[in-house]
Design a protein around this motif. Structure first.
Motif, PDB file in Angstrom:
ATOM      1  N   ALA A  47     -23.843   7.317 -18.296  1.00  0.00           N
ATOM      2  CA  ALA A  47     -24.745   7.750 -17.258  1.00  0.00           C
ATOM      3  C   ALA A  47     -24.476   7.130 -15.923  1.00  0.00           C
ATOM      4  CB  ALA A  47     -26.044   7.030 -17.885  1.00  0.00           C
ATOM      5  N   ALA A  48     -24.165   5.817 -15.909  1.00  0.00           N
ATOM      6  CA  ALA A  48     -23.818   5.364 -14.866  1.00  0.00           C
ATOM      7  C   ALA A  48     -22.452   6.116 -13.853  1.00  0.00           C
ATOM      8  CB  ALA A  48     -23.407   3.865 -14.934  1.00  0.00           C
ATOM      9  N   ARG A  49     -21.484   6.669 -14.441  1.00  0.00           N
ATOM     10  CA  ARG A  49     -20.342   7.131 -14.141  1.00  0.00           C
ATOM     11  C   ARG A  49     -20.559   8.567 -13.633  1.00  0.00           C
ATOM     12  NH1 ARG A  49     -17.111   9.597 -17.463  1.00  0.00           N
ATOM     13  NH2 ARG A  49     -17.744   8.265 -19.306  1.00  0.00           N
ATOM     14  N   HIS A  50     -21.665   9.252 -14.348  1.00  0.00           N
ATOM     15  CA  HIS A  50     -22.214  10.551 -13.912  1.00  0.00           C
ATOM     16  C   HIS A  50     -23.315  10.524 -13.202  1.00  0.00           C
ATOM     17  CE1 HIS A  50     -19.317  12.723 -16.738  1.00  0.00           C
ATOM     18  NE2 HIS A  50     -19.782  12.031 -17.672  1.00  0.00           N
TER      19      HIS A  50
ATOM     20  N   ARG B 264     -33.710   1.153 -24.722  1.00  0.00           N
ATOM     21  CA  ARG B 264     -33.746   0.486 -25.607  1.00  0.00           C
ATOM     22  C   ARG B 264     -32.829  -0.699 -25.291  1.00  0.00           C
ATOM     23  NH1 ARG B 264     -30.719   1.677 -31.558  1.00  0.00           N
ATOM     24  NH2 ARG B 264     -30.839  -0.634 -32.236  1.00  0.00           N
ATOM     25  N   LEU B 265     -31.803  -0.265 -24.266  1.00  0.00           N
ATOM     26  CA  LEU B 265     -31.067  -1.498 -23.646  1.00  0.00           C
ATOM     27  C   LEU B 265     -31.605  -2.177 -22.715  1.00  0.00           C
ATOM     28  CD1 LEU B 265     -28.077  -2.314 -23.781  1.00  0.00           C
ATOM     29  CD2 LEU B 265     -27.408  -0.822 -22.094  1.00  0.00           C
ATOM     30  N   GLU B 266     -32.482  -1.491 -21.907  1.00  0.00           N
ATOM     31  CA  GLU B 266     -33.253  -2.267 -20.785  1.00  0.00           C
ATOM     32  C   GLU B 266     -34.237  -3.288 -21.707  1.00  0.00           C
ATOM     33  OE1 GLU B 266     -33.660   0.908 -17.227  1.00  0.00           O
ATOM     34  OE2 GLU B 266     -35.039   0.968 -18.893  1.00  0.00           O
ATOM     35  N   ALA B 267     -34.672  -2.925 -22.705  1.00  0.00           N
ATOM     36  CA  ALA B 267     -35.685  -3.885 -23.395  1.00  0.00           C
ATOM     37  C   ALA B 267     -34.866  -4.925 -24.011  1.00  0.00           C
ATOM     38  CB  ALA B 267     -36.685  -3.003 -24.457  1.00  0.00           C
ATOM     39  N   GLU B 268     -33.753  -4.727 -24.387  1.00  0.00           N
ATOM     40  CA  GLU B 268     -32.835  -5.808 -25.071  1.00  0.00           C
ATOM     41  C   GLU B 268     -32.467  -6.870 -23.802  1.00  0.00           C
ATOM     42  OE1 GLU B 268     -29.461  -6.513 -28.441  1.00  0.00           O
ATOM     43  OE2 GLU B 268     -30.573  -4.482 -28.138  1.00  0.00           O
ATOM     44  N   LEU B 269     -31.953  -6.149 -22.691  1.00  0.00           N
ATOM     45  CA  LEU B 269     -31.430  -6.932 -21.636  1.00  0.00           C
ATOM     46  C   LEU B 269     -32.616  -7.508 -20.891  1.00  0.00           C
ATOM     47  CD1 LEU B 269     -28.360  -4.665 -20.673  1.00  0.00           C
ATOM     48  CD2 LEU B 269     -28.615  -6.848 -22.186  1.00  0.00           C
ATOM     49  N   GLY B 270     -33.956  -7.083 -20.851  1.00  0.00           N
ATOM     50  CA  GLY B 270     -34.873  -7.354 -20.024  1.00  0.00           C
ATOM     51  C   GLY B 270     -34.618  -7.190 -18.584  1.00  0.00           C
ATOM     52  N   ALA B 271     -34.182  -6.089 -18.251  1.00  0.00           N
ATOM     53  CA  ALA B 271     -33.930  -5.627 -16.830  1.00  0.00           C
ATOM     54  C   ALA B 271     -33.657  -4.109 -16.782  1.00  0.00           C
ATOM     55  CB  ALA B 271     -32.613  -6.370 -16.194  1.00  0.00           C
ATOM     56  N   ARG B 272     -34.429  -3.694 -15.609  1.00  0.00           N
ATOM     57  CA  ARG B 272     -34.168  -2.270 -15.405  1.00  0.00           C
ATOM     58  C   ARG B 272     -32.712  -1.853 -14.791  1.00  0.00           C
ATOM     59  NH1 ARG B 272     -38.094   1.100 -12.660  1.00  0.00           N
ATOM     60  NH2 ARG B 272     -37.385   3.116 -12.907  1.00  0.00           N
ATOM     61  N   LEU B 273     -32.280  -0.765 -15.534  1.00  0.00           N
ATOM     62  CA  LEU B 273     -30.991  -0.469 -15.422  1.00  0.00           C
ATOM     63  C   LEU B 273     -30.418   0.678 -14.350  1.00  0.00           C
ATOM     64  CD1 LEU B 273     -29.615  -0.576 -19.068  1.00  0.00           C
ATOM     65  CD2 LEU B 273     -29.401  -2.420 -17.241  1.00  0.00           C
ATOM     66  N   PHE B 274     -31.688   1.644 -14.282  1.00  0.00           N
ATOM     67  CA  PHE B 274     -31.431   2.649 -13.417  1.00  0.00           C
ATOM     68  C   PHE B 274     -32.518   2.985 -12.574  1.00  0.00           C
ATOM     69  CE2 PHE B 274     -28.391   3.805 -16.766  1.00  0.00           C
ATOM     70  CZ  PHE B 274     -27.269   4.123 -16.075  1.00  0.00           C
ATOM     71  N   GLN B 275     -32.476   3.781 -11.285  1.00  0.00           N
ATOM     72  CA  GLN B 275     -33.479   4.245 -10.667  1.00  0.00           C
ATOM     73  C   GLN B 275     -33.216   5.427 -10.092  1.00  0.00           C
ATOM     74  OE1 GLN B 275     -33.315   1.657  -7.090  1.00  0.00           O
ATOM     75  NE2 GLN B 275     -34.298  -0.028  -8.324  1.00  0.00           N
ATOM     76  N   ARG B 276     -34.202   6.508 -10.365  1.00  0.00           N
ATOM     77  CA  ARG B 276     -34.305   7.691  -9.990  1.00  0.00           C
ATOM     78  C   ARG B 276     -34.182   7.829  -8.390  1.00  0.00           C
ATOM     79  NH1 ARG B 276     -34.373  12.736 -12.165  1.00  0.00           N
ATOM     80  NH2 ARG B 276     -34.985  11.672 -14.174  1.00  0.00           N
ATOM     81  N   ARG B 277     -32.999   8.722  -7.866  1.00  0.00           N
ATOM     82  CA  ARG B 277     -33.141   9.128  -6.570  1.00  0.00           C
ATOM     83  C   ARG B 277     -32.824  10.750  -6.362  1.00  0.00           C
ATOM     84  NH1 ARG B 277     -28.973   4.470  -3.819  1.00  0.00           N
ATOM     85  NH2 ARG B 277     -30.463   2.614  -4.298  1.00  0.00           N
ATOM     86  N   GLY B 278     -33.906  11.266  -6.232  1.00  0.00           N
ATOM     87  CA  GLY B 278     -33.764  12.694  -6.437  1.00  0.00           C
ATOM     88  C   GLY B 278     -33.501  13.345  -7.664  1.00  0.00           C
ATOM     89  N   ASN B 279     -32.433  13.938  -7.875  1.00  0.00           N
ATOM     90  CA  ASN B 279     -31.678  14.443  -9.159  1.00  0.00           C
ATOM     91  C   ASN B 279     -30.689  13.483  -9.753  1.00  0.00           C
ATOM     92  OD1 ASN B 279     -33.471  16.564  -9.198  1.00  0.00           O
ATOM     93  ND2 ASN B 279     -31.949  17.787  -7.725  1.00  0.00           N
TER      94      ASN B 279
ATOM     95  N   ALA C  77     -27.314   3.509 -11.067  1.00  0.00           N
ATOM     96  CA  ALA C  77     -27.526   2.316 -11.929  1.00  0.00           C
ATOM     97  C   ALA C  77     -27.686   1.204 -10.853  1.00  0.00           C
ATOM     98  CB  ALA C  77     -25.983   2.017 -12.414  1.00  0.00           C
ATOM     99  N   THR C  78     -28.346   0.260 -11.110  1.00  0.00           N
ATOM    100  CA  THR C  78     -28.615  -1.019 -10.381  1.00  0.00           C
ATOM    101  C   THR C  78     -27.237  -1.646 -10.338  1.00  0.00           C
ATOM    102  OG1 THR C  78     -29.018  -2.358 -12.159  1.00  0.00           O
ATOM    103  CG2 THR C  78     -30.872  -0.991 -11.062  1.00  0.00           C
ATOM    104  N   PRO C  79     -27.133  -2.520  -9.275  1.00  0.00           N
ATOM    105  CA  PRO C  79     -25.753  -3.191  -8.993  1.00  0.00           C
ATOM    106  C   PRO C  79     -25.307  -3.867 -10.481  1.00  0.00           C
ATOM    107  CG  PRO C  79     -27.013  -3.570  -7.247  1.00  0.00           C
ATOM    108  CD  PRO C  79     -28.151  -2.738  -7.993  1.00  0.00           C
ATOM    109  N   ALA C  80     -26.220  -4.663 -10.910  1.00  0.00           N
ATOM    110  CA  ALA C  80     -25.968  -5.253 -12.301  1.00  0.00           C
ATOM    111  C   ALA C  80     -25.638  -4.405 -13.217  1.00  0.00           C
ATOM    112  CB  ALA C  80     -27.192  -6.291 -12.828  1.00  0.00           C
ATOM    113  N   ALA C  81     -26.296  -3.315 -13.395  1.00  0.00           N
ATOM    114  CA  ALA C  81     -25.910  -2.209 -14.512  1.00  0.00           C
ATOM    115  C   ALA C  81     -24.718  -1.577 -14.058  1.00  0.00           C
ATOM    116  CB  ALA C  81     -27.257  -1.222 -14.469  1.00  0.00           C
ATOM    117  N   ALA C  82     -24.499  -1.251 -12.966  1.00  0.00           N
ATOM    118  CA  ALA C  82     -23.147  -0.691 -12.422  1.00  0.00           C
ATOM    119  C   ALA C  82     -21.890  -1.708 -12.776  1.00  0.00           C
ATOM    120  CB  ALA C  82     -23.016  -0.403 -10.965  1.00  0.00           C
TER     121      ALA C  82
END
Length: 335
Positions: free
Chosen positions: A26-29, A52-67, A71-76
Motif C-alpha cells: 500500500a505504501a509503495r502503490h 489491524r497493524l495500526e491497532a497493534e503498533l498504536g499509531a496511524r499509518l496512512f492519511q488520505r489525500r484525494g484518491n 503513508a506517514t513518515p514512520a510508516a514509510a
C-alpha cells in the motif's frame, strides 16, 4: 547456535507477516486497491490488515489525500524495511532452490536392482537429463529419507511403506530359466518335464509357487538352496540346474542368450519394484524426471518383449496355455 534477537517489551512479537506485506504494498502503490490486486486479495482485506497493524503498533499509518493513500513518515520507513526484508527472503528462497539443482540427487538401490536391472540401461540414464548429477548408493537396508541423505529409492516388496510416496515400477513374473546347453542336455517341453531335472532352490521363493500353478506336486526340496536371488540366477548361468527366475532380474540374461526359458509358463508375483520418495523433498522436479525415465524404460522392455521372446525353442506338445495367478505371498521377504 546463535540466539534469536530479543524484542523490546513493547514489541514482544512481530506483527503478522501478511499485515506487513499489505503495509509495504500500500505504501509503495499509494493505493489500497492496487495493493489488493498485487496481493490477490480484496480492497477490504488490505484495509482490514492496515487497521489491524495500526491497532497493534498504536499509531496511524496512512492519511488520505484525494484518491491517494499516503503513508506517514514512520510508516514509510517501516514499509521500506519490510521491503528490504522481503528481498532478503526472496533471495534466500532462490538460493535454496538453486542448491536443490546443484546438489546431487541421491538414489538408493538394492543390490539386485543395481546389479541386474540397471547396468544395461546405465548409459541411457547418464545420457538423459534425469541422470544428471546423480549419486547412486547400493544398500539392501531400507534407506531412511530423514537421516540418510537419500532423495529417492527403488525398493522391492509389496509396495506398502508408511510415510512415503510410492509409485509402482513393475511386478515380477516367475518362470524357469537355465543355460542353452543345459536345456539341450535336458529336454523340457512341458511343465511336468521340469520335475525330472536338477533344480536350484530359493529359500523364500520355493518351486511350489510355479508347479502348483500347473496342477503339479513339487518335488521335495533337495540339492542347492540359496537365499539370494542373484546367486540363484548365477548358479543357473553356470549350468548347475534350472532356477525359478524373476523377470526383473533375468531380463538381460535372456536378451543376450546367457539364459533361456526351457518351457512355457510364468506365474505372477505379488511383489515387485517401486519408486519411493518423500513428498516434501525439495528436489521434487528432479525426482519426477527420474521416475518418468524409469517408467519409460520399463515400458520399453515390456513393448520389446525381452523376457517372453527368449523362450527356448521347445514348445509344449499340447499347446497348454500358461496360467496367470498370484502365487508369491506378500509376506515373503524381499530377497
Amino acid at each position: 547456535m546463535p540466539s534469536r534477537p530479543r524484542f523490546p517489551p513493547a514489541m514482544a512479537r512481530l506483527p503478522p507477516f501478511f499485515s506487513l506485506r499489505a503495509l509495504e504494498a500500500a505504501a509503495r502503490h499509494g493505493s489500497y486497491s492496487r495493493a489488493a490486486r498485487e496481493l490477490s486479495v480484496t480492497h477490504g482485506a488490505v484495509s482490514q490488515q492496515i487497521r489491524r497493524l495500526e491497532a497493534e503498533l498504536g499509531a496511524r499509518l496512512f492519511q488520505r489525500r484525494g484518491n491517494t493513500m499516503v503513508a506517514t513518515p514512520a510508516a514509510a520507513r517501516l514499509a521500506r524495511r519490510v521491503g528490504e526484508g522481503m528481498d532478503i527472503l526472496q533471495n534466500a528462497v532462490a538460493e535454496f532452490a538453486a542448491a536443490a539443482e546443484r546438489d546431487p540427487l541421491v538414489l538408493s538401490l538394492d543390490t539386485q536392482f543395481a546389479s541386474r536391472w540397471l547396468p544395461p540401461r546405465l548409459a541411457r540414464l547418464l545420457g538423459d537429463p534425469a541422470g544428471a548429477n546423480l549419486e547412486i548408493r547400493v544398500d539392501d537396508r531400507l534407506a531412511d529419507f530423514t537421516t540418510d541423505g537419500v532423495d529417492v529409492a527403488v525398493r522391492y516388496g509389496a509396495g506398502r511403506w508408511p510415510g512415503v510416496e510410492v509409485r509402482p515400477l513393475f511386478a515380477d513374473a516367475l518362470f524357469p530359466v537355465c543355460t542353452p546347453a543345459f536345456a539341450q542336455a535336458h529336454p523340457m517341453r512341458r511343465p511336468q518335464d521340469v520335475l525330472s531335472v536338477p533344480l536350484i532352490h530359493h529359500l523364500h521363493r520355493p518351486w511350489e509357487l510355479w508347479f502348483t500353478a500347473f496342477g503339479l506336486t513339487p518335488p521335495p526340496r533337495s540339492g542347492l538352496v540359496m537365499e539370494d536371488s542373484v546367486m540363484v540366477i548365477e548358479a543357473a548361468a553356470q549350468g548347475l540346474g534350472v532356477a525359478l527366475g524373476r523377470s526383473g532380474l533375468v531380463e538381460a540374461d535372456l536378451a543376450n542368450g546367457r539364459l533361456v526359458r526351457p518351457v512355457e509358463g510364468d506365474v505372477a508375483s505379488d511383489l515387485g519394484f517401486f519408486v519411493v520418495w518423500r513428498a516434501d523433498n525439495r528436489k521434487a522436479a528432479r525426482i519426477a524426471a527420474l521416475q518418468d525415465w524409469l517408467a519409460a524404460e520399463t515400458a520399453l522392455a515390456a513393448v520389446g518383449g525381452m523376457v517372453r521372446s527368449a523362450l527356448y525353442d521347445s514348445p509344449t506338445d499340447d499347446g497348454h496355455a500358461a496360467p496367470q495367478q498370484n502365487a508369491c505371498g506378500s509376506t515373503a521377504p524381499p530377497c
